[in-house]
Design an enzyme around this catalytic site. Structure first.
Site, short mmCIF file in Angstrom:
data_model
loop_
_atom_site.label_atom_id
_atom_site.label_comp_id
_atom_site.label_asym_id
_atom_site.label_seq_id
_atom_site.Cartn_x
_atom_site.Cartn_y
_atom_site.Cartn_z
N ARG A 35 -32.99 -5.79 45.66
CA ARG A 35 -32.62 -5.62 47.08
C ARG A 35 -33.73 -6.10 48.01
O ARG A 35 -33.46 -6.56 49.11
CB ARG A 35 -32.27 -4.17 47.35
CG ARG A 35 -30.92 -3.83 46.77
CD ARG A 35 -30.52 -2.42 47.04
NE ARG A 35 -29.11 -2.26 46.72
CZ ARG A 35 -28.49 -1.10 46.60
NH1 ARG A 35 -29.17 0.02 46.77
NH2 ARG A 35 -27.21 -1.04 46.32
N LYS A 198 -8.14 2.70 37.13
CA LYS A 198 -6.92 3.29 37.69
C LYS A 198 -6.27 2.47 38.79
O LYS A 198 -6.94 1.89 39.64
CB LYS A 198 -7.27 4.66 38.29
CG LYS A 198 -7.64 5.68 37.23
CD LYS A 198 -7.93 7.00 37.88
CE LYS A 198 -7.99 8.10 36.83
NZ LYS A 198 -8.37 9.37 37.42
P1 AMP Z 1 -13.43 0.80 38.23
O1 AMP Z 1 -14.63 1.58 38.71
O2 AMP Z 1 -12.13 1.29 38.77
O3 AMP Z 1 -13.63 -0.67 38.39
O4 AMP Z 1 -13.30 1.13 36.69
C1 AMP Z 1 -14.25 0.70 35.76
C2 AMP Z 1 -14.06 1.47 34.51
O5 AMP Z 1 -12.80 1.19 33.96
C3 AMP Z 1 -15.08 1.12 33.46
O6 AMP Z 1 -15.93 2.21 33.28
C4 AMP Z 1 -14.24 0.83 32.22
O7 AMP Z 1 -14.74 1.44 31.08
C5 AMP Z 1 -12.91 1.44 32.59
N1 AMP Z 1 -11.79 0.84 31.82
C6 AMP Z 1 -11.49 -0.46 31.70
N2 AMP Z 1 -10.46 -0.62 30.83
C7 AMP Z 1 -10.11 0.60 30.40
C8 AMP Z 1 -9.12 1.07 29.47
N3 AMP Z 1 -8.30 0.25 28.86
N4 AMP Z 1 -9.06 2.40 29.27
C9 AMP Z 1 -9.90 3.24 29.90
N5 AMP Z 1 -10.85 2.84 30.78
C10 AMP Z 1 -10.95 1.55 31.02
#
Ligand code: AMP
Length: 397
Positions: A35, A198
């Protein structure tokens, strides 16, 4: 967009909001200088013009209290090492002592103010605190993208006191240009790759992005809500049943807007959420009970690669598998590889928001894509179509 290049700082004092919210180790040494490096070009431009720089930032979450562990004095030497100029420090962010330190500042010199969040007024966006800050410079420069989504005193409110003399620093200008390319001006076909856990946390982005893109790849944990909504069997995969209706609506909207949606067709399913679980490759809609999809399958990765390679503008937000576990990181690495290849043949690629930045850094793609955003929350809000207060404050006349 008024940038730092629109000003000559000769004999001027630039009040620069930087994002020096850097990690400190047990000895209060900066453990990651990214940063600080990112703010360097802006600081150097001011100094080379013959001006002086007054730097202000927050560090951690002191919540309006003076917490010596979070004093910015700990980072002075590192800032000096990175920018190659000695850095003075003042133990206040506003008030007489700070004003005197600014007064004494000569052309070519740099002064760092104390942690802004030692004052509750900073996060409250208090106008009188912003007014006091405004006494510490002739021109206000915002170069802190990481806090541009916050209407804090130093990121937003202070700009009102510089109606003519306010601008974006190089870093913030680069972030804005990168977002603009994806959202408005990028060469077609435009592709968004949205992964992560999600649907619920990505829904606003998906809805906003449908008007901007030609292709949408949906991967990661979000996949299974879409697949189950369409009648598929997802076994024990992560799935938000209450979002299935929404998933179908998104698919309909995409079709109506002419956006091609690419969902995984096969997955690596595991019999436990564990790196050492047993695995099998199965069709995405026939995952047996007791098994959960944790990464994109080989056929899916071929399809994703094809789409990525034909895209000219690419946004990547969110991993397509549980990349934190080595055995389920292949999909995310393959997506990074394909984006690397597309970038080398002229595509513009932006990676931003949350975990995708961690993933590109971990797998060494950070300098292979066109731009990696420095702001997690700020980037997510930009992708959701929100106008960030820190940006609006500079643009406002
Ligand atoms: P986000 O912060 O919403 O971008 O989510 C990222 C997280 O999604 C990471 O920690 C991944 O491990 C998780 N993730 C990705 N694919 C899967 C899956 N098939 N099942 C569970 N978690 C997942």
């Amino acid at each position: 967009m008024k940038t730092i290049d629109d000003f000559n700082f000769e004999n001027k004092k630039a009040l620069i909001r930087v994002d020096f919210n850097v990690p400190l180790d047990g000895d209060f040494k900066v453990s990651d200088t990214n940063r600080i490096q990112a703010a360097k070009p802006t600081i150097i431009k001011v100094l080379e013009d013959g001006g002086s720089a007054v730097l202000m930032s927050h560090l951690g979450r002191p919540k309006g209290e003076r917490n010596p562990d979070l004093s910015l004095k700990h980072i002075c030497t590192t800032v000096a090492d990175v920018i190659g100029v000695q850095v003075k420090f003042v133990e206040d962010s506003v008030g007489e002592t700070a004003e005197q330190a600014v007064e004494a500042l000569q052309a070519g010199e740099v002064l760092l103010l104390e942690n802004l969040r030692f004052y509750a007024e900073e996060e409250n966006g208090a106008a009188d605190f912003a007014s006091k800050l405004s006494k510490l410079g002739d021109i206000y420069v915002n170069d802190a993208f990481g806090t541009a989504h916050r209407a804090h005193a130093s990121t937003t409110i202070v700009a009102e006191f510089f109606p003519e003399n306010k601008c974006f620093g190089y870093l913030l200008a680069k972030e804005i240009t990168a977002i603009e390319k994806v959202m408005r001006t990028g060469e077609k076909p435009v592709l968004a790759i949205l992964g992560g856990a999600k649907v619920s946390s990505k829904i606003t982005i998906i809805e906003n992005i449908l008007d901007k893109v030609d292709h949408l790849i949906i991967g990661g944990g979000m996949t299974y809500t879409f697949v189950k909504a369409q009648g598929g069997q997802v076994g024990d995969s992560i799935c938000e049943d209450d979002k299935m209706e929404l998933a179908l609506t998104i698919l309909k909207q995409a079709e109506a807007k002419g956006v091609q949606v690419h969902l995984p067709v096969d997955v690596i399913a595991a019999n436990d959420f564990d790196n050492n679980a047993a695995t099998q490759t199965v069709a995405v809609d026939t995952i047996p009970d007791g098994w959960q999809g944790l990464d994109a399958g080989p056929r899916t990765l071929e399809i994703f690669r094809e789409v990525i390679l034909k895209s000219k503008t690419i946004l990547w937000n969110g991993p397509v598998g549980v990349f934190e576990m080595e055995n389920f990181a292949k999909g995310t690495i393959a997506v990074g590889d394909a984006i690397d290849a597309a970038t080398r043949t002229g595509a513009f690629s932006l990676v931003g928001g949350g975990d995708s930045v961690a993933a590109v850094k971990q797998f060494g793609f950070a300098d292979k894509v066109s731009y990696v955003s420095t702001g997690g929350g700020a980037m997510l809000e930009s992708l959701e179509g929100k106008t960030l207060p820190g940006i609006a404050a500079i643009i406002a006349s």
